[in-house]
Each structure stands twice: as C-alpha cells, then as structure tokens.
Design a protein around this motif. Structure first.
Motif, PDB file in Angstrom:
ATOM      1  N   UNK A 197       0.799  -1.225   0.000  1.00  0.00           N
ATOM      2  CA  UNK A 197       0.000   0.000   0.000  1.00  0.00           C
ATOM      3  C   UNK A 197       0.830   1.274   0.000  1.00  0.00           C
ATOM      4  N   UNK A 198       1.964   1.241  -0.630  1.00  0.00           N
ATOM      5  CA  UNK A 198       2.762   2.457  -0.723  1.00  0.00           C
ATOM      6  C   UNK A 198       2.288   3.301  -1.905  1.00  0.00           C
ATOM      7  N   UNK A 199       2.033   4.554  -1.627  1.00  0.00           N
ATOM      8  CA  UNK A 199       1.570   5.458  -2.668  1.00  0.00           C
ATOM      9  C   UNK A 199       2.655   5.695  -3.711  1.00  0.00           C
ATOM     10  N   UNK A 200       2.307   5.481  -4.969  1.00  0.00           N
ATOM     11  CA  UNK A 200       3.252   5.806  -6.037  1.00  0.00           C
ATOM     12  C   UNK A 200       3.128   7.275  -6.430  1.00  0.00           C
ATOM     13  N   UNK A 201       2.015   7.866  -6.081  1.00  0.00           N
ATOM     14  CA  UNK A 201       1.793   9.292  -6.332  1.00  0.00           C
ATOM     15  C   UNK A 201       1.224   9.910  -5.068  1.00  0.00           C
ATOM     16  N   UNK A 202       2.014  10.755  -4.430  1.00  0.00           N
ATOM     17  CA  UNK A 202       1.588  11.372  -3.172  1.00  0.00           C
ATOM     18  C   UNK A 202       0.594  12.490  -3.471  1.00  0.00           C
TER      19      UNK A 202
END
Length: 547
Positions: A348-353
């Motif tokens: 669940x790491x955001x690729x686009x903050x």
C-alpha cells in the motif's frame, strides 16, 4: 490492518453513552453524522475492494457536554438482497456479482442481457447530503437514500433519473447561502450524446411541507457540458464553485462505456472499465453561473487525477481553485482488500503522493498578450496561465503542500477567499495517520496525531458568532488498532489544534469516509439527540471502558 478493513462491524442500534475525558465546549450541541463501508462479506462471499463494503451509518450526538454514539447499516435494496441471499448478489465498484448457479441457462442469459445497460447499486456509502430539511446517504450512482438522522433509519429510495438524465452523480454537492443544492452528474449516451449535467435542487418548495412535496421533485438542469468523448467520459468525484463560476475538471481518468456494457458478460468489474490515459490532457471547464454557459476559452493542464476540490474563489479578474492532485490513478488500486490486509506496508505504498495544488485562470483574455506570456499577474500565487492561442491557455499550478487528503474548510468561506485547510495527513500510505491544519497564507501547519490511531476526515464546526475563519472546533472519529485503546470522537480547538476532549465508545467502530455536522440545541424539535428515556437506558447499559 484486518481490524480496520477486514472485519464486518456490528451495529449499535441504541444510543450508547461515551466516556468523555476533557471538556467539550458548552456551545457545541448537535450531531456528527458519518458514512462509510462497514460490511465486507456476505455468507461465504467477499468484496474485492474497500469501497464496495455495505454502508454503515454512525453518529455522535453531543448534548450538554455528553456524547452518545449509535450505528446502523443502511437498509438499501443492495443490503437487503445480500442478507436475504446470504451472498453478494449486487455488483459494486470492484466486485461483480453473478447469477445463482442453480438457475437455468435461460435465466442466466436474461441476467447477462439486463446488465448491458447497468442498473447501479443503491449502496450509498460515501457521504451525507442535506436537502431542505431532509438528509440523504449518497454514493456515485444515480441513487440516494433518505435517512432519519436521529435513529439512522433508512427511508425512501430516490432515483435521480426520474428528475434529470444522469447515470452517475457526485457525493460532494455544494450548498448556497439559501440551502439550495448544486451537483453534477454524467449522462451516458443520452439522445446520442454523453455530457456532464449540472443540476440544482431547491432548498424549499412553496407550500411543500404542508403538501408533502419534496424539493427533489423540483430539481432542474442548471447547464451541461458536452463530453470530449462519446464513449469515454471522465471520472470525477467533486467539483468547485465560486460566487459566480463553477469549476469542472475533465480529467484523463476515463470510463470505457463499451467495456462497461459488456463487463457483466465478461465477468469483469466496473473498476476494470476505468483507465488513466497519461498521454491526454486535463481540461478545465469554467461555467459562468450568471449566463449558465461555459467560458469559451479552452483551459488545460497536465494529466492528473483529482478526487477532492478544496475551494475556489475570484481575485482581480482571475479564478483560483485548489485541489488535491495525483499524478496517476494508482490510489484506487491500493484500496483492494488484498492490498490492505496482507503485507500492508509493502502493498500500500503510494506511487503518487496527493498534493495540494493551486490553479489560476484568467476570466478575461488579453487579446494583445503574446503567445507564451503569463496571463496571471497576481502576487498571491505563483500559479501561471500561459497563452498558447487566441482561445487556448495552458495552466501551471502552484504546489502548496504534499501529503494530505480528505480536505475540509470553514464552509462559510466556500467559494470565497480563505486561508485554512483542515485535512488528514497521508505519507507513504493512503490511510491517514494525523490531522493537519494548513495555513495557505504562511505555508505553515499544525498537526494532531497519536500512535495506533487512524483519524477520519476532520469536520470544522464554527463557534457561534465567530469572526476568525479558524475560530471553532475540529471533530474527527478516531479508529484505534491498539486493543487497549477504545475508538473515540476527537474534539480539537481549531485555532490552536490542542485537544479539548475525547469521547470513547466501547464498540468496533469502522473507518468512515465523509459526513456532516448537524447543529441543534432545540433537541425536542430538532430530533437530533436521544430522548431522555433513551439516555437513561443507555446509562444503565454503560460498560466500564477497557484499561
């Protein structure tokens, strides 16, 4: 993270008195009403996406320093059908439901055919809308459900299509000073055209209460915008308004209508019919509310995905609007339950903050300006609007802040110049860990956070008679992943961001999405608080909090 996303939550049908620590201001009287997914399985079947979960309403009623909590599932047709069948039988955003395998082949064929033009779900799990004196649970389809804000009882089902030709509509309407509702929906291939329809619902109807007339029956089409593509209209979640204009972003996050028409037959979800086209532009449509017609100048910017508009206003011949922008559509992928419950930090790491960005567009074109020149002369922003042709302008935003979502403002400043954004802070994860107050003028911020606490969207409630924009209270429902810490309603001083009080409840509270605060001190007339009898019963059942 299974405690937040995987478990079905139980209802709390009777008002439960919360344990209040600290002191709630005496003037704060009313009900915080919230909505979000609470049930993720039916029998042996399971939803694929968090946004598919069945709507669970919950409320915190504040009266004389006391807080009472209750929750109840929205008794939508979708909920009733799933419970009766003990399986998921109504399709949602990320989960396609299929015919009963025991049915014969003719019945199956009819089911496939009936989904060619889909009849969407009435699982209204996203927000709460006020319409006149009534309240409705909303989603992004053509259906809304009237609710009783005191008991959370589900009332009648409303189909927008009976009043305006829209197949989809946002859950983030706007309200003017008179209480009229302004919203936008998509009309899919109606009379050979696909368009975005802006419609208005009056706050009141002459003699309506006495005659039982609903304002919804008097909604009107305000104006419409032709989609750039007949079969690939833009997805959108909200829009912006100023005192004289409407801002709509036609972004390259698009729905494929042909894929949607065959999704059921192909065994694919509606989510698979959405795609981000990074080679396309984001078009900025400006509608003049006085003429009800779009401004002829073509404004555009780089490809982006926007779910939430923050605010918009006019300044010295320019229109400024602030949004939370992503570089792609990956956020939706992160909310598949498989990503949220297994190896959460890795998946669940955001690729686009999410970034708070300010755009500025000139309301009047300078015909003498040279190509490539910046048409924005404001000292208050570094956002630029570069003239390309006589009727075409490329907009470059100003980056204000990175890492926030679920923005709220003091709504008295909606469509007007403002200073403060109240939001949930998100960093590497799409799930908020802190609440933030961002000062647009000084570019500074204040934050609240606590270990193992997951805050919901912060709601601003102004102090009666307040003159300062941030003079008021922030309310947020906090879910805890610490088994020794109960979930609670957080009460913050909006000016200093210091904690004034918290109201803990011994329930399994769900992480919600959106909602509103219903002010009221005349409890017998307003019917927003538990009755005295209900309060006494709740006090008798009160359970000592875990330590």
């Amino acid at each position: 993270m299974d405690i937040i996303f995987g478990r079905n939550k139980k209802e709390q049908l009777e008002p439960l008195r919360a344990r209040v620590t600290g002191r709630i201001p005496a003037w704060l009287q009313g009900t915080l009403l919230r909505n979000g997914p609470g049930m993720h399985t039916a029998g042996e079947t399971r939803y694929n996406h968090w946004f598919d979960g069945l709507a669970l309403l919950h409320s915190f009623t504040i009266r004389d320093g006391e807080v009472y909590y209750r929750s109840k599932y929205l008794r939508s047709d979708t909920y009733n059908a799933n419970i009766e069948a003990n399986r998921i039988v109504v399709s949602e955003f990320g989960t396609m439901a299929y015919p009963d395998p025991c049915k014969n082949i003719f019945s199956k064929a009819f089911s496939y055919l009936s989904h060619t033009i889909p009849d969407f779900t009435d699982n209204c799990l996203i927000n709460i809308m006020k319409c006149g004196e009534d309240f409705y649970a909303t989603t992004e389809t053509n259906y809304i459900r009237k609710i009783n804000p005191q008991t959370l009882e589900t009332l009648e089902k409303v189909d927008y299509r009976k009043h305006v030709a829209v197949n989809l509509a946002t859950s983030h309407p706007h309200y003017d000073d008179a209480g009229n509702v302004l919203n936008i929906g998509t009309s899919i291939v109606d009379k050979g055209k696909t368009k975005y329809v802006i419609f208005k619902i009056p706050a009141t109807v002459s003699g309506g209460r006495k005659k039982g007339l609903s304002p919804l029956k008097h909604m009107e089409v305000f104006c419409s915008i032709a989609s750039l593509s007949l079969l690939s209209p833009s997805y959108y979640h909200s829009f912006g308004v100023t005192e004289s204009y409407i801002v709509f972003l036609e972004q390259p996050f698009k729905m494929d209508i042909l894929k949607m028409a065959t999704a059921y037959l192909r065994g694919a979800s509606w989510a698979s019919c959405l795609a981000f086209h990074r080679e396309d532009k984001t078009y900025i449509h400006i509608i003049d509310q006085r003429t009800r017609k779009p401004v002829l100048t073509k404004f555009y910017t780089d490809p982006m995905v926007v779910f939430h508009h923050v605010n918009a206003y006019e300044e010295d011949g320019c229109l400024l609007f602030d949004v939370i922008a992503y570089e792609d559509s990956s956020l939706y992928q992160l909310f598949y339950l498989a990503n949220l419950n297994k190896n959460f930090e890795e998946n669940s790491r955001l690729t686009s903050v999410p970034a708070l960005k300010r755009f500025a567009v000139p309301l009047h074109m300078d015909k003498n300006a040279e190509a490539g020149s910046n048409l924005i002369k404001l000292s208050s922003t570094t956002a630029r609007a570069l003239k390309e042709k006589e009727d075409q302008v490329y907009c470059q935003p100003e980056l204000l802040y990175e890492g926030l979502e679920l923005p709220r403002i003091n709504y008295a400043h909606n469509g007007k110049r403002y200073r403060y954004v109240f939001a949930a802070e998100v960093q590497w994860s799409p799930i908020p860990t802190k609440i933030i107050k961002y000062d647009i003028l000084t570019k500074s911020s204040l934050k609240w956070g606590e270990v193992h606490c997951w805050p919901a969207e912060p709601v601003f409630v102004p102090t009666p008679g307040a003159e300062d924009e941030d003079h008021g209270i922030i309310l947020s429902a906090i879910v805890s992943t610490d088994p020794q810490k109960l979930p609670f309603l957080l009460v913050l001083d909006a000016k200093t961001f210091t904690e004034l009080a918290r109201a803990s409840v011994d329930v399994e509270m769900h992480l919600d999405l959106h909602g509103l605060f219903i002010p009221g001190a005349d409890w017998d007339a307003g019917k927003q608080a538990p009755s005295r009898e209900e309060r006494d019963r709740a006090a008798e059942r009160r359970v000592a909090p875990r330590t």
